[in-house]
Design a protein around this motif. Structure first.
Motif, mmCIF file in Angstrom:
data_model
loop_
_atom_site.group_PDB
_atom_site.id
_atom_site.type_symbol
_atom_site.label_atom_id
_atom_site.label_comp_id
_atom_site.label_asym_id
_atom_site.label_seq_id
_atom_site.Cartn_x
_atom_site.Cartn_y
_atom_site.Cartn_z
ATOM 1 N N TYR A 142 0.830 -1.206 0.000
ATOM 2 C CA TYR A 142 0.000 0.000 0.000
ATOM 3 C C TYR A 142 0.865 1.258 0.000
ATOM 4 N N GLN A 143 1.906 1.282 0.806
ATOM 5 C CA GLN A 143 2.752 2.465 0.902
ATOM 6 C C GLN A 143 3.576 2.700 -0.370
ATOM 7 N N HIS A 144 3.870 1.620 -1.117
ATOM 8 C CA HIS A 144 4.688 1.769 -2.331
ATOM 9 C C HIS A 144 3.862 1.968 -3.600
ATOM 10 N N LEU A 145 2.534 2.005 -3.469
ATOM 11 C CA LEU A 145 1.703 2.279 -4.649
ATOM 12 C C LEU A 145 1.950 3.699 -5.132
ATOM 13 N N LEU A 146 2.175 3.826 -6.436
ATOM 14 C CA LEU A 146 2.413 5.154 -6.995
ATOM 15 C C LEU A 146 1.124 5.958 -7.129
#
Length: 714
Positions: A604-608
């Motif tokens: 979730y945190q690395h979704l662009l």
């Protein structure tokens, strides 16, 4: 006046006749006073053949010197005894010359192809050496192909020539003595020799270039055909360059004629050896005509044995004539054999055989016929025609080698293309087992380059999917139906992963493990599209009266070690990391929460582009084997449309309920989840939360409770 002129003219005419007759009478008187040996009267600008006037003495022992020979009384005219001279005898000759010139004149005494010659003039006052086997630096005249002596004959007197002729071989001396003015002989000889030298230089130059070219090809590709062809050319060069003991040693060859004869013999004898070896390899007789190939090998062996025998005989006896004769006989035998063999080659329809036959035909049918005809019919410059036939033969052989090289290149190209196609097929086949992306990630272009122990660390997104209740589903099918079902299902899901930039690392029966090397967005899009594709697939199954299926998808992002594991006999593409276990746990949690797609907080945190997806936070979970709780999120873009609308409508209440639950605000959380269930009664997550809240309200909140759900099963 006219009558006076006529009388004066007649007077002087008769006076000239009288004076001439007087001089001739005086000469005749002086000649008649000499002994019985013939006298040849010579004058410049004429050519004289002296054989008819030659008086000879046959020295059978070969031990006489000049003084002893002069004292003998057994001199005779050369003509009647020319065919009765023993081969081992030394021939002495004598002739008297009267020069009509008023001054001393220089003459060329040419004696033909005689091995050793010595000439003395006027009772041993001068002595000259010559002969085609005499050391070049010892000869009186070094130019010219024949034995020649340069003489200075005194004017208007008789000079006596004494000649000693010796042959070293088995033939008796057979002189052909000519006398002509020195400068005229020199001009003719030099012109002829330089013209011949120019031709020989051109011929040898062509042969040398082709020899070097083919030798370089052999050194480059190590193909024996080019080696034998280069040696064949070299043997021709040696034969022509050193040729025989009468071919211009003052220009070509070495000072010692014996060495020239030896090298010429070795070159001449080696020509057929390398010709046969070249032809055998050129047309591949061992495969094309195996029975005839054995006879070719016998001919090569016979030629080689004769070469060694007659080379040794020539070195011991200095007599090379038997060797050259034997080699000529062998050439006739080889020519007869090859003419018969050519009939077999014509039937083979081999293109290379035709090149070989055409090239050989110019020498066999033209060169050797020319030599035989020349025995009976004089043919000017016959050796030029013969060399021309050799050049044509070499050119045809070279064209044949070019054709052979081109065909071999085409065959190699076809073989390479076939190999490339097979390698492509192999790579594709391996790519179905070991993804190309996996190989490239290890820094290799092909699976053939992979070695045991290759490894690399990557930050990736791990993707797991699994069919729900597959065990009970498979029990209703036989093994073939199971395989057909899995191939049908995976055949729809696998391409979606590849299209989104991922690759399937492993098929886990009814499950899939995939890796996405770039951004997590690709993996999440792939999961959504797989859920949508599953809906279409289930429609087909329902039409066929088969039960629909469901899959759960879990995603996690983290470091991963990719590499080749196993042993020397069995290797496999493997991944090793805690992230793999976490991704597998995420897929397992989809069953617990009753959702289709579950992602970890790292994903979730690395979704662009988080706003591009419909996501709701489900809370914290402590999975088995972990000490730190995981935040998990649901992506419901892959749910049926009506489910998406309900989850989107209740998203705010659901999110507030989860936060209140984790903050131990159980009454607020209970209200919010009840609110969600009023709109969306079939939401399993909200129902699970209400069940937990009711238990906590009835039993009380345990000490240290944080709202984290503990999973004791995988």
């Amino acid at each position: 006046m006219g009558e006076y002129v006529i009388r004066k003219t007649v007077f002087f005419f008769f006076l000239w006749i009288a004076s001439t007759a007087g001089r001739q009478w005086t000469v005749s008187q002086s000649l008649s006073s000499l002994d019985s040996l013939a006298i040849v009267s010579v004058s410049p600008h004429h050519v004289y053949s002296l054989n008819p006037h030659l008086q000879v003495l046959i020295d059978s022992s070969g031990s006489l010197d000049f003084s002893e020979a002069q004292d003998r009384h057994s001199w005779m005219t050369y003509g009647p005894v020319s065919n009765k001279i023993p081969s081992e005898a030394v021939l002495w000759g004598s002739i008297r010359l009267y020069s009509q010139a008023k001054d001393s004149t220089h003459w060329a005494l040419e004696l033909g192809y005689i091995d050793f010659v010595e000439v003395r003039i006027n009772d041993d006052t001068l002595s000259f050496k010559g002969g085609v086997r005499e050391q070049v630096h010892n000869r009186d005249v070094v130019i010219g192909r024949k034995a020649c002596i340069r003489l200075v004959i005194p004017p208007q007197q008789v000079s006596t020539l004494w000649i000693r002729l010796e042959e070293q071989g088995e033939h008796p001396p057979q002189p052909r003595i000519q006398l002509l003015e020195w400068q005229k002989w020199r001009n003719q000889t030099v012109l002829f020799e330089w013209r011949e030298l120019a031709f020989l230089s051109l011929f040898i130059g062509i042969m040398a270039i082709m020899f070097g070219y083919n030798l370089i090809i052999f050194l480059s590709i190590r193909e024996n055909t080019y080696l034998f062809y280069a040696l064949y050319l070299l043997s021709i060069i040696l034969t022509v360059y050193f040729e025989n003991p009468v071919r211009g040693f003052h220009i070509l060859g070495m000072d010692n004629p014996e060495l020239n004869i030896l090298i010429s013999f070795l070159g001449f004898s080696s020509t057929s050896v390398f010709y046969l070896l070249f032809g055998r390899n050129f047309i591949n007789t061992a495969e094309l005509t195996p029975r005839w190939d054995s006879w070719i090998l016998r001919l090569i062996g016979l030629r080689f044995i004769c070469l060694l025998f007659f080379a040794g005989y020539g070195l011991l006896t200095s007599n090379w004539q038997p060797g050259f004769l034997a080699m000529n006989v062998l050439i006739a035998v080889e020519a007869t054999f090859l003419l018969m063999y050519f009939v077999i080659l014509i039937q083979s329809k081999s293109v290379l055989a035709r090149y070989f036959m055409w090239g050989s035909g110019f020498v066999f049918l033209f060169g050797f016929v020319l030599v035989l005809v020349r025995k009976f019919i004089p043919i000017p410059n016959a050796f030029l025609l013969f060399f021309g036939s050799v050049v044509i033969e070499i050119l045809i052989f070279s064209l044949g080698l070019g054709y052979r090289m081109r065909k071999e290149q085409e065959e190699r190209l076809e073989a390479q293309q076939f190999l490339n196609q097979e390698l492509t097929k192999t790579n594709k086949a391996f790519g179905r087992f070991v993804p190309h992306e996996f190989i490239r990630s290890l820094g290799h272009a092909s699976v053939l380059d992979v070695a045991l122990g290759d490894q690399v660390e990557k930050e990736v997104t791990i993707f797991f999917s699994d069919i729900r209740s597959y065990t009970s589903l498979s029990e209703q099918m036989n093994p073939k139906e199971n395989f057909d079902f899995l191939n049908s299902f995976l055949g729809r899901m696998g391409p979606i992963i590849k299209d989104r930039g991922g690759f399937v690392n492993q098929y886990l029966g009814d499950g899939i493990m995939a890796i996405f090397m770039d951004i997590p967005d690709d993996a999440l899009h792939a999961g959504i599209e797989m859920q949508l594709a599953l809906q279409a697939y289930n429609q087909e199954r329902i039409k066929k009266r088969r039960l629909p299926i469901q899959i759960g998808i879990g995603l996690h992002n983290g470091p991963l070690m990719m590499g080749v594991i196993g042993d020397a006999r069995r290797m496999d593409a493997g991944v090793v990391a805690d992230s793999v276990n976490t991704g597998s746990r995420m897929e397992g949690l989809t069953k617990h929460f009753g959702v289709s797609i579950l992602i970890s907080e790292d994903v979730y945190q690395h979704l662009l582009s988080q706003e591009s997806f419909q996501i709701r936070y489900l809370g914290k979970v402590l999975v088995k084997g972990k000490r730190i709780p995981l935040k998990v999120y649901e992506c419901f873009d892959g749910d049926p449309q009506e489910i998406q609308l309900l989850k989107k409508k209740t998203l705010e209440a659901f999110t507030t309920g989860v936060e209140a639950y984790l903050n131990q605000e159980l009454i607020l959380a209970q209200e919010r989840f009840q609110q969600v269930l009023q709109e969306f009664p079939n939401d399993p997550v909200s129902g699970n939360y209400l069940l937990n809240i009711n238990q906590l309200l009835n039993r009380g909140i345990p000490t240290g409770w944080t709202g984290v759900e503990i999973m004791n099963a995988k």
